[in-house]
Design a protein around this motif. Structure first.
Motif, PDB file in Angstrom:
ATOM      1  N   ALA A  57     -17.429-103.236 -39.510  1.00  0.00           N
ATOM      2  CA  ALA A  57     -17.149-102.740 -37.877  1.00  0.00           C
ATOM      3  C   ALA A  57     -18.662-102.133 -37.790  1.00  0.00           C
ATOM      4  N   GLU A  58     -18.641-102.326 -36.281  1.00  0.00           N
ATOM      5  CA  GLU A  58     -20.044-101.295 -35.813  1.00  0.00           C
ATOM      6  C   GLU A  58     -19.500-100.098 -35.526  1.00  0.00           C
ATOM      7  N   ALA A  59     -20.111 -99.095 -35.744  1.00  0.00           N
ATOM      8  CA  ALA A  59     -19.806 -97.842 -35.298  1.00  0.00           C
ATOM      9  C   ALA A  59     -20.499 -97.513 -34.000  1.00  0.00           C
ATOM     10  N   LEU A  60     -19.908 -96.986 -33.046  1.00  0.00           N
ATOM     11  CA  LEU A  60     -20.249 -96.755 -31.687  1.00  0.00           C
ATOM     12  C   LEU A  60     -20.062 -95.339 -31.407  1.00  0.00           C
ATOM     13  N   LEU A  61     -20.901 -94.717 -30.803  1.00  0.00           N
ATOM     14  CA  LEU A  61     -20.776 -93.192 -30.883  1.00  0.00           C
ATOM     15  C   LEU A  61     -20.102 -92.810 -29.300  1.00  0.00           C
ATOM     16  N   ARG A  62     -19.365 -91.732 -29.205  1.00  0.00           N
ATOM     17  CA  ARG A  62     -18.454 -91.410 -28.061  1.00  0.00           C
ATOM     18  C   ARG A  62     -18.696 -90.103 -28.057  1.00  0.00           C
ATOM     19  N   TRP A  63     -18.754 -89.426 -26.608  1.00  0.00           N
ATOM     20  CA  TRP A  63     -18.924 -87.971 -26.343  1.00  0.00           C
ATOM     21  C   TRP A  63     -17.759 -87.808 -25.198  1.00  0.00           C
ATOM     22  N   PHE A  76     -26.044 -90.993 -22.323  1.00  0.00           N
ATOM     23  CA  PHE A  76     -26.599 -89.899 -23.373  1.00  0.00           C
ATOM     24  C   PHE A  76     -27.460 -90.150 -24.215  1.00  0.00           C
ATOM     25  N   ILE A  77     -27.325 -91.516 -24.674  1.00  0.00           N
ATOM     26  CA  ILE A  77     -28.265 -91.790 -25.758  1.00  0.00           C
ATOM     27  C   ILE A  77     -30.193 -91.567 -25.216  1.00  0.00           C
ATOM     28  N   PRO A  78     -30.099 -92.001 -24.353  1.00  0.00           N
ATOM     29  CA  PRO A  78     -31.536 -91.966 -23.780  1.00  0.00           C
ATOM     30  C   PRO A  78     -31.858 -90.533 -23.424  1.00  0.00           C
ATOM     31  N   LEU A  92     -25.398 -87.072 -37.600  1.00  0.00           N
ATOM     32  CA  LEU A  92     -24.056 -86.990 -37.512  1.00  0.00           C
ATOM     33  C   LEU A  92     -23.492 -88.656 -37.631  1.00  0.00           C
ATOM     34  N   VAL A  93     -23.864 -89.446 -36.950  1.00  0.00           N
ATOM     35  CA  VAL A  93     -23.456 -90.791 -36.728  1.00  0.00           C
ATOM     36  C   VAL A  93     -23.531 -91.414 -38.237  1.00  0.00           C
ATOM     37  N   LEU A  94     -24.794 -91.140 -38.898  1.00  0.00           N
ATOM     38  CA  LEU A  94     -25.015 -91.747 -40.155  1.00  0.00           C
ATOM     39  C   LEU A  94     -23.923 -91.260 -41.085  1.00  0.00           C
ATOM     40  N   ASN A 116     -26.041 -97.950 -35.334  1.00  0.00           N
ATOM     41  CA  ASN A 116     -27.156 -98.147 -34.426  1.00  0.00           C
ATOM     42  C   ASN A 116     -28.353 -97.020 -34.583  1.00  0.00           C
ATOM     43  N   ILE A 117     -29.536 -97.610 -34.968  1.00  0.00           N
ATOM     44  CA  ILE A 117     -30.458 -96.749 -35.279  1.00  0.00           C
ATOM     45  C   ILE A 117     -31.390 -96.338 -34.069  1.00  0.00           C
ATOM     46  N   SER A 118     -31.871 -95.459 -33.392  1.00  0.00           N
ATOM     47  CA  SER A 118     -32.584 -95.420 -32.200  1.00  0.00           C
ATOM     48  C   SER A 118     -34.044 -95.368 -32.476  1.00  0.00           C
ATOM     49  N   LEU A 147     -27.955-101.389 -41.072  1.00  0.00           N
ATOM     50  CA  LEU A 147     -28.703-100.607 -39.692  1.00  0.00           C
ATOM     51  C   LEU A 147     -29.026-101.687 -38.693  1.00  0.00           C
ATOM     52  N   GLU A 148     -28.861-101.366 -37.480  1.00  0.00           N
ATOM     53  CA  GLU A 148     -29.295-102.307 -36.362  1.00  0.00           C
ATOM     54  C   GLU A 148     -30.544-101.381 -35.635  1.00  0.00           C
ATOM     55  N   PHE A 149     -31.449-102.387 -35.534  1.00  0.00           N
ATOM     56  CA  PHE A 149     -32.487-102.037 -34.704  1.00  0.00           C
ATOM     57  C   PHE A 149     -32.812-102.856 -33.690  1.00  0.00           C
ATOM     58  N   ILE A 177     -31.167-107.074 -36.252  1.00  0.00           N
ATOM     59  CA  ILE A 177     -31.663-107.017 -34.832  1.00  0.00           C
ATOM     60  C   ILE A 177     -30.901-106.913 -34.010  1.00  0.00           C
ATOM     61  N   ASP A 178     -30.798-105.951 -33.035  1.00  0.00           N
ATOM     62  CA  ASP A 178     -29.773-105.758 -32.074  1.00  0.00           C
ATOM     63  C   ASP A 178     -30.334-106.318 -30.729  1.00  0.00           C
ATOM     64  N   ASP A 179     -29.394-106.604 -29.974  1.00  0.00           N
ATOM     65  CA  ASP A 179     -29.745-107.310 -28.469  1.00  0.00           C
ATOM     66  C   ASP A 179     -30.780-108.286 -28.464  1.00  0.00           C
ATOM     67  N   PHE A 180     -30.619-109.164 -29.505  1.00  0.00           N
ATOM     68  CA  PHE A 180     -31.800-110.307 -29.832  1.00  0.00           C
ATOM     69  C   PHE A 180     -31.893-111.066 -28.322  1.00  0.00           C
ATOM     70  N   ALA A 234     -22.432-112.880 -33.043  1.00  0.00           N
ATOM     71  CA  ALA A 234     -22.451-112.917 -31.366  1.00  0.00           C
ATOM     72  C   ALA A 234     -21.743-111.611 -30.974  1.00  0.00           C
ATOM     73  N   GLU A 235     -22.334-110.865 -29.981  1.00  0.00           N
ATOM     74  CA  GLU A 235     -21.423-109.525 -29.518  1.00  0.00           C
ATOM     75  C   GLU A 235     -20.950-109.969 -28.078  1.00  0.00           C
ATOM     76  N   GLY A 236     -20.026-109.213 -27.877  1.00  0.00           N
ATOM     77  CA  GLY A 236     -19.353-109.089 -26.409  1.00  0.00           C
ATOM     78  C   GLY A 236     -18.588-110.485 -26.400  1.00  0.00           C
ATOM     79  N   VAL A 237     -17.884-111.027 -27.505  1.00  0.00           N
ATOM     80  CA  VAL A 237     -16.882-112.227 -27.305  1.00  0.00           C
ATOM     81  C   VAL A 237     -15.713-111.615 -26.872  1.00  0.00           C
ATOM     82  N   GLY A 256     -16.111-108.395 -30.211  1.00  0.00           N
ATOM     83  CA  GLY A 256     -16.043-108.504 -28.863  1.00  0.00           C
ATOM     84  C   GLY A 256     -14.429-108.072 -28.498  1.00  0.00           C
ATOM     85  N   PHE A 257     -14.204-107.931 -27.467  1.00  0.00           N
ATOM     86  CA  PHE A 257     -12.919-107.440 -26.908  1.00  0.00           C
ATOM     87  C   PHE A 257     -11.750-108.589 -27.343  1.00  0.00           C
ATOM     88  N   TYR A 258     -12.181-109.850 -27.468  1.00  0.00           N
ATOM     89  CA  TYR A 258     -11.600-110.860 -27.832  1.00  0.00           C
ATOM     90  C   TYR A 258     -10.557-110.434 -29.172  1.00  0.00           C
TER      91      TYR A 258
HETATM   92  P1  C2E Z   1     -24.726-102.053 -28.503  1.00  0.00           P
HETATM   93  O1  C2E Z   1     -25.222-101.690 -29.528  1.00  0.00           O
HETATM   94  O2  C2E Z   1     -25.195-103.401 -27.895  1.00  0.00           O
HETATM   95  O3  C2E Z   1     -23.256-102.058 -28.447  1.00  0.00           O
HETATM   96  C1  C2E Z   1     -22.293-102.999 -28.063  1.00  0.00           C
HETATM   97  C2  C2E Z   1     -21.767-102.464 -26.854  1.00  0.00           C
HETATM   98  O4  C2E Z   1     -20.873-103.521 -26.049  1.00  0.00           O
HETATM   99  C3  C2E Z   1     -20.758-101.379 -26.964  1.00  0.00           C
HETATM  100  O5  C2E Z   1     -20.702-100.546 -25.873  1.00  0.00           O
HETATM  101  C4  C2E Z   1     -19.424-101.723 -26.973  1.00  0.00           C
HETATM  102  O6  C2E Z   1     -18.256-100.936 -26.626  1.00  0.00           O
HETATM  103  C5  C2E Z   1     -19.598-102.859 -25.995  1.00  0.00           C
HETATM  104  N1  C2E Z   1     -18.599-104.296 -26.148  1.00  0.00           N
HETATM  105  C6  C2E Z   1     -18.014-104.572 -27.248  1.00  0.00           C
HETATM  106  N2  C2E Z   1     -17.509-105.591 -27.012  1.00  0.00           N
HETATM  107  C7  C2E Z   1     -17.432-105.899 -25.751  1.00  0.00           C
HETATM  108  C8  C2E Z   1     -17.014-107.131 -24.955  1.00  0.00           C
HETATM  109  O7  C2E Z   1     -16.391-108.094 -25.526  1.00  0.00           O
HETATM  110  N3  C2E Z   1     -17.336-107.133 -23.767  1.00  0.00           N
HETATM  111  C9  C2E Z   1     -18.128-106.110 -23.186  1.00  0.00           C
HETATM  112  N4  C2E Z   1     -18.515-106.288 -22.005  1.00  0.00           N
HETATM  113  N5  C2E Z   1     -18.596-105.120 -23.912  1.00  0.00           N
HETATM  114  C10 C2E Z   1     -18.277-105.117 -25.161  1.00  0.00           C
HETATM  115  P2  C2E Z   1     -20.920 -98.880 -25.957  1.00  0.00           P
HETATM  116  O8  C2E Z   1     -19.957 -98.380 -27.012  1.00  0.00           O
HETATM  117  O9  C2E Z   1     -20.919 -98.380 -24.656  1.00  0.00           O
HETATM  118  O10 C2E Z   1     -22.569 -98.761 -26.499  1.00  0.00           O
HETATM  119  C11 C2E Z   1     -23.455 -98.960 -25.507  1.00  0.00           C
HETATM  120  C12 C2E Z   1     -24.762 -98.745 -26.364  1.00  0.00           C
HETATM  121  O11 C2E Z   1     -25.123 -97.411 -26.645  1.00  0.00           O
HETATM  122  C13 C2E Z   1     -24.898 -99.490 -27.528  1.00  0.00           C
HETATM  123  O12 C2E Z   1     -25.193-101.003 -27.344  1.00  0.00           O
HETATM  124  C14 C2E Z   1     -26.004 -98.951 -28.237  1.00  0.00           C
HETATM  125  O13 C2E Z   1     -27.217 -99.385 -27.736  1.00  0.00           O
HETATM  126  C15 C2E Z   1     -25.792 -97.289 -28.013  1.00  0.00           C
HETATM  127  N6  C2E Z   1     -25.102 -96.424 -28.826  1.00  0.00           N
HETATM  128  C16 C2E Z   1     -23.798 -96.521 -29.006  1.00  0.00           C
HETATM  129  N7  C2E Z   1     -23.783 -95.919 -30.334  1.00  0.00           N
HETATM  130  C17 C2E Z   1     -24.934 -95.289 -30.790  1.00  0.00           C
HETATM  131  C18 C2E Z   1     -25.176 -94.557 -31.907  1.00  0.00           C
HETATM  132  O14 C2E Z   1     -24.468 -94.218 -32.483  1.00  0.00           O
HETATM  133  N8  C2E Z   1     -26.616 -94.593 -31.996  1.00  0.00           N
HETATM  134  C19 C2E Z   1     -27.515 -95.165 -30.957  1.00  0.00           C
HETATM  135  N9  C2E Z   1     -28.827 -94.975 -31.319  1.00  0.00           N
HETATM  136  N10 C2E Z   1     -27.177 -95.993 -29.996  1.00  0.00           N
HETATM  137  C20 C2E Z   1     -25.852 -96.048 -29.937  1.00  0.00           C
END
Ligand code: C2E
Ligand code: CA
Ligand code: CA
Ligand code: CA
Length: 278
Positions: A57-63, A76-78, A92-94, A116-118, A147-149, A177-180, A234-237, A256-258
């Motif tokens: 799984a990819e860890a995604l931060l929430r507030w 909020f990340i920027p 905290l994320v790590l 994700n590493i900023s 680790l994703e950069f 490499i993220d967002d390639f 592939a992300e966002g499938v 992805g949401f699929y």
């Molecule tokens: P990202 O690393 O490209 O993360 C993927 C984003 O795509 C996530 O948004 C996720 O919820 C969303 N996503 C996943 N599947 C789908 C899909 O099928 N369709 C669509 N339309 N979107 C999908 P999220 O969670 O809002 O995160 C946005 C960005 O914030 C991330 O983009 C990443 O750059 C940054 N981020 C999130 N968590 C962290 C963190 O812990 N540390 C750092 N440095 N950045 C983070």
């Protein structure tokens, strides 16, 4: 014309003030939020498209702020980056990601958690020590961490980064490499960095089926990555047709949401139990 210009300027500066006020408020709110435990991780499953197995799984931060409601990481990340709060947040994320990796590794060995590493976090002089300390404190197997950069973060100080990335590899972590495709146009760096995988940005995946340019780009990324012995994620499938396209072209993994949206840690525990073949 002169007075109009002035009115325009005032309007502009008022708008700017509102943006700045929210920024400052969020900046202050973040520190309190951390103390109050308002930050937590969500996890989005990643699937192997060949074996049809859950890989991690990819860890995604929430507030979830008491004051501002749900604030998205894209907002909020920027801000956290620019005010330096990203150091505390990144730790905290790590730590949370490692603790979850340990938990899930107990019943699903080999499952990995991507973090994700900023840029500013990576550039911090003691980043490597921080990672090593958290690995030690949590007892996580480094091979269960990825680790994703982003490309721009890797390219910022290219020579220095080679060493840092090599050190992380030496600890046993996977690097991707993220967002390639959205950042640097030069591909030359790929051969100089110890990278394991690239993630095709979801902007190319979104219209894969209807836009022949996006399809061509995705296809080219996959075949180039494979020639370089890199894995492709592939992300966002979101739909069948995208998935079919990716499977046909031997893309290695997808998220992805699929499959599933990001979910709380407890939910992912259930997900792992349901889908992992022990
Ligand atoms: P990202 O690393 O490209 O993360 C993927 C984003 O795509 C996530 O948004 C996720 O919820 C969303 N996503 C996943 N599947 C789908 C899909 O099928 N369709 C669509 N339309 N979107 C999908 P999220 O969670 O809002 O995160 C946005 C960005 O914030 C991330 O983009 C990443 O750059 C940054 N981020 C999130 N968590 C962290 C963190 O812990 N540390 C750092 N440095 N950045 C983070
Ligand atoms: Ca990511
Ligand atoms: Ca991404
Ligand atoms: Ca992104």
């Amino acid at each position: 014309a002169k007075s109009q210009g002035k009115a325009g300027y005032q309007f502009f500066s008022q708008e700017m003030n509102q943006v700045n006020m929210r920024r400052v408020a969020l900046e202050n709110g973040m520190r309190q939020g951390l103390a109050r435990g308002e930050f937590y991780l969500y996890f989005q499953p990643q699937w192997d498209l060949k074996s049809l197995r859950l890989t991690g799984a990819e860890a995604l931060l929430r507030w979830h702020s008491a004051e501002f409601g749900v604030v998205g990481p894209d907002e909020f990340i920027p801000i956290a980056e620019s005010c330096g709060f990203i150091f505390d947040l990144g730790e905290l994320v790590l730590r949370e990601a490692c603790l979850h990796a340990v938990e899930w590794g107990r019943f699903c060995p080999g499952l990995k958690v991507a973090v994700n590493i900023s840029g500013r976090q990576f550039r911090q002089p003691d980043f490597l020590e921080t990672v090593a300390r958290i690995v030690q404190e949590t007892g996580v197997r480094p091979s269960s961490l990825e680790l994703e950069f982003t490309e721009s973060v890797i390219m910022e100080r290219a020579e220095k980064n080679v060493h840092a990335l090599q050190a992380l590899k030496k600890m046993g972590m996977k690097l991707s490499i993220d967002d390639f495709g959205t950042g640097y146009s030069s591909l030359n760096y790929l051969k100089h960095f110890p990278i394991d995988a690239i993630k095709i940005d979801r902007s190319f995946i979104a219209d894969l089926v209807t836009d022949s340019d996006d399809a061509a780009i995705a296809e080219a990324i996959i075949s180039m990555a494979h020639s370089l012995k890199l894995k492709v994620i592939a992300e966002g499938v979101e739909g069948d047709a995208q998935l079919d396209f990716l499977v046909e072209r031997s893309c290695d993994e997808a998220q992805g949401f699929y499959f599933a949206p990001p979910m709380p840690g407890e939910d992912f525990t259930g997900y792992v139990k349901r889908f992992s073949v022990a």
